[in-house]
Design a protein around this motif. Structure first.
Motif, mmCIF file in Angstrom:
data_model
loop_
_atom_site.group_PDB
_atom_site.id
_atom_site.type_symbol
_atom_site.label_atom_id
_atom_site.label_comp_id
_atom_site.label_asym_id
_atom_site.label_seq_id
_atom_site.Cartn_x
_atom_site.Cartn_y
_atom_site.Cartn_z
ATOM 1 N N GLN A 279 27.209 -7.677 8.126
ATOM 2 C CA GLN A 279 27.006 -6.264 7.849
ATOM 3 C C GLN A 279 27.740 -5.418 8.892
ATOM 4 O OE1 GLN A 279 22.583 -6.063 7.422
ATOM 5 N NE2 GLN A 279 23.051 -5.417 5.333
ATOM 6 N N VAL A 280 28.427 -4.373 8.411
ATOM 7 C CA VAL A 280 29.177 -3.458 9.272
ATOM 8 C C VAL A 280 28.643 -2.051 9.053
ATOM 9 C CG1 VAL A 280 31.442 -2.552 9.887
ATOM 10 C CG2 VAL A 280 31.212 -4.922 9.112
ATOM 11 N N CYS A 281 28.423 -1.335 10.146
ATOM 12 C CA CYS A 281 27.939 0.037 10.088
ATOM 13 C C CYS A 281 29.133 0.978 10.282
ATOM 14 C CB CYS A 281 26.883 0.276 11.164
ATOM 15 S SG CYS A 281 25.982 1.829 10.979
ATOM 16 N N ASN A 282 29.433 1.788 9.268
ATOM 17 C CA ASN A 282 30.560 2.720 9.318
ATOM 18 C C ASN A 282 30.049 4.152 9.352
ATOM 19 O OD1 ASN A 282 32.656 0.753 9.164
ATOM 20 N ND2 ASN A 282 32.222 0.523 6.992
ATOM 21 N N ALA A 283 30.512 4.925 10.340
ATOM 22 C CA ALA A 283 30.097 6.316 10.494
ATOM 23 C C ALA A 283 31.284 7.236 10.271
ATOM 24 C CB ALA A 283 29.496 6.553 11.877
ATOM 25 N N SER A 284 30.993 8.478 9.884
ATOM 26 C CA SER A 284 32.041 9.459 9.623
ATOM 27 C C SER A 284 32.733 9.925 10.890
ATOM 28 C CB SER A 284 31.451 10.672 8.892
ATOM 29 O OG SER A 284 30.436 11.273 9.687
ATOM 30 N N SER A 285 32.084 9.759 12.037
ATOM 31 C CA SER A 285 32.650 10.178 13.317
ATOM 32 C C SER A 285 33.042 8.958 14.130
ATOM 33 C CB SER A 285 31.633 11.013 14.100
ATOM 34 O OG SER A 285 32.081 11.245 15.417
ATOM 35 N N TYR A 286 34.093 9.101 14.951
ATOM 36 C CA TYR A 286 34.537 8.009 15.812
ATOM 37 C C TYR A 286 34.481 8.414 17.284
ATOM 38 C CZ TYR A 286 36.283 6.305 11.351
ATOM 39 O OH TYR A 286 36.376 5.906 10.045
ATOM 40 N N SER A 287 33.635 9.389 17.586
ATOM 41 C CA SER A 287 33.579 9.954 18.932
ATOM 42 C C SER A 287 32.416 9.370 19.725
ATOM 43 C CB SER A 287 33.445 11.486 18.840
ATOM 44 O OG SER A 287 33.278 12.058 20.105
ATOM 45 N N ASN A 288 32.713 8.390 20.589
ATOM 46 C CA ASN A 288 31.734 7.817 21.525
ATOM 47 C C ASN A 288 30.436 7.422 20.825
ATOM 48 O OD1 ASN A 288 33.525 8.358 23.684
ATOM 49 N ND2 ASN A 288 32.776 10.451 23.827
ATOM 50 N N LEU A 289 30.558 6.560 19.820
ATOM 51 C CA LEU A 289 29.397 6.182 19.026
ATOM 52 C C LEU A 289 28.646 5.005 19.643
ATOM 53 C CD1 LEU A 289 30.784 6.416 15.376
ATOM 54 C CD2 LEU A 289 29.332 8.043 16.573
ATOM 55 N N THR A 290 27.337 5.014 19.438
ATOM 56 C CA THR A 290 26.468 3.912 19.822
ATOM 57 C C THR A 290 25.719 3.446 18.581
ATOM 58 O OG1 THR A 290 26.171 4.780 22.059
ATOM 59 C CG2 THR A 290 24.551 3.182 21.284
ATOM 60 N N TYR A 291 25.656 2.122 18.364
ATOM 61 C CA TYR A 291 25.010 1.571 17.183
ATOM 62 C C TYR A 291 23.763 0.786 17.587
ATOM 63 C CZ TYR A 291 29.487 2.594 14.925
ATOM 64 O OH TYR A 291 30.609 3.214 14.453
ATOM 65 N N THR A 292 22.703 0.967 16.808
ATOM 66 C CA THR A 292 21.469 0.208 16.994
ATOM 67 C C THR A 292 21.011 -0.305 15.635
ATOM 68 O OG1 THR A 292 20.813 1.604 18.864
ATOM 69 C CG2 THR A 292 19.117 0.233 17.868
ATOM 70 N N TRP A 293 20.806 -1.630 15.535
ATOM 71 C CA TRP A 293 20.381 -2.253 14.290
ATOM 72 C C TRP A 293 18.928 -2.721 14.403
ATOM 73 C CZ3 TRP A 293 23.547 -3.097 9.938
ATOM 74 C CH2 TRP A 293 24.915 -2.836 10.122
ATOM 75 N N LYS A 294 18.246 -2.698 13.278
ATOM 76 C CA LYS A 294 16.911 -3.279 13.199
ATOM 77 C C LYS A 294 16.807 -4.093 11.912
ATOM 78 C CE LYS A 294 11.966 -2.299 13.277
ATOM 79 N NZ LYS A 294 10.909 -1.258 13.285
ATOM 80 N N ARG A 295 16.508 -5.396 12.051
ATOM 81 C CA ARG A 295 16.299 -6.285 10.903
ATOM 82 C C ARG A 295 14.879 -6.838 10.987
ATOM 83 N NH1 ARG A 295 17.015 -11.912 9.720
ATOM 84 N NH2 ARG A 295 17.675 -12.276 11.862
ATOM 85 N N ASP A 296 13.995 -6.299 10.166
ATOM 86 C CA ASP A 296 12.569 -6.574 10.294
ATOM 87 C C ASP A 296 12.128 -6.233 11.714
ATOM 88 O OD1 ASP A 296 12.335 -7.169 7.672
ATOM 89 O OD2 ASP A 296 12.335 -9.340 7.913
ATOM 90 N N ASN A 297 11.756 -7.236 12.505
ATOM 91 C CA ASN A 297 11.312 -6.969 13.878
ATOM 92 C C ASN A 297 12.372 -7.318 14.920
ATOM 93 O OD1 ASN A 297 8.730 -6.125 13.029
ATOM 94 N ND2 ASN A 297 8.043 -8.261 12.902
ATOM 95 N N GLU A 298 13.582 -7.620 14.475
ATOM 96 C CA GLU A 298 14.648 -8.021 15.398
ATOM 97 C C GLU A 298 15.602 -6.861 15.612
ATOM 98 O OE1 GLU A 298 17.759 -11.759 16.041
ATOM 99 O OE2 GLU A 298 16.439 -11.646 14.283
#
Length: 271
Positions: free
Chosen positions: A150-169
């Motif tokens: 899975q890849v998370c794509n955002a409309s902005s590319y300015s200093n982005l931080t990504y956080t994922w949650k899969r159930d409790n992980e």
């Protein structure tokens, strides 16, 4: 005892350093930092309250962009054309309609009746996040489990931080994640939070591993089976047509084959 050539070089270097900073500050010290959104305005103070200023310059990327000399204001360069304003009382600099290219360090250089350090103001311009999407790729493995990317794509590319949650992980500071899934686990909820210092957006997705999940191996196998069945059907049809043709041929021969004429012998005459 003489200090040698190094001692002479050091004295000359110090003297030149002092002369170069005379009237225009000593060194550069960090002063303030701003975080703004594209399109906003920012007013950066010069921090010269109570100083007898005779000359002040705002410098960006080693180029003078605004200058106050006596009672006259000057603006330089085309990048900020029509977007700069300097207050003649407190020497603060205002930039309107900010762009991403305006990010950087702005240095205040002032000439006063005493030595003061030059000051640096840091500006970071960010693009707000308007949309976030999760791209999912699921492949069925030979052991009846699924490989999920899975890849998370955002409309902005300015200093982005990504956080994922899969159930409790949780997955931190990664744009894409990979994990294994079995059919017994059922539907799994996945959340991606994309954020920068001025905005954030969340995207949701549900993934499931199923025995009928199609991957490259399954596509090839399905096509192969379809090709084999198709070939068998063609072979059967060919045989049926051939048999029918032979039967038709025999019937035709039986109907249309010419027969020898029947000849009757004349009766013998008794004399």
């Amino acid at each position: 005892m003489s200090g040698g050539p190094f001692s002479c070089f050091s004295k000359q270097g110090i003297l030149l350093l002092l002369l170069s900073n005379l009237h225009f500050g000593v060194g550069v010290s960090s002063y303030l930092s701003f975080h703004k959104t594209v399109g906003d305005s920012v007013t950066m103070p010069a921090g010269l309250e109570g100083q007898n200023v005779t000359l002040i310059k705002w410098r960006y990327s080693e180029m003078d962009i605004a200058e106050f000399n006596s009672e006259v204001l000057y603006f330089h360069g085309s990048h900020f054309k029509g977007r700069l304003e300097m207050n003649a009382n407190d020497f603060s600099l205002t930039i309107r309609k900010l762009t991403l290219q305006d990010s950087g360090e702005y240095v205040v250089i002032a000439e006063t009746d005493k030595q003061i350090p030059s000051k640096a103001v840091t500006l970071e311009v960010h693009e707000p996040i308007s949309k976030v999407m999760i791209q999912t790729d699921i492949k069925l493995l030979a052991k009846h489990s699924c490989s999920v990317w899975q890849v998370c794509n955002a409309s902005s590319y300015s200093n982005l931080t990504y956080t994922w949650k899969r159930d409790n992980e949780m997955y931190m500071d990664v744009q894409q994640i990979h994990f294994s899934l079995s059919p017994a686990e059922g539907d799994i909820s996945v959340t991606c939070n994309a954020s920068n210092i001025i905005s954030w957006k969340i995207a949701l997705a549900t993934v499931k591993c199923s025995n009928d999940t199609t991957d490259l191996g399954m596509v090839w196998y399905t096509n192969y089976i379809r090709a084999s069945v198709g070939g068998a059907v063609v072979l059967i049809l060919t045989v049926v047509v051939a048999v029918c043709y032979c039967r038709s041929r025999r019937d035709t021969d039986r109907i249309w084959t010419p027969r020898a004429p029947h000849l009757s012998l004349p009766e013998s005459t008794v004399s």
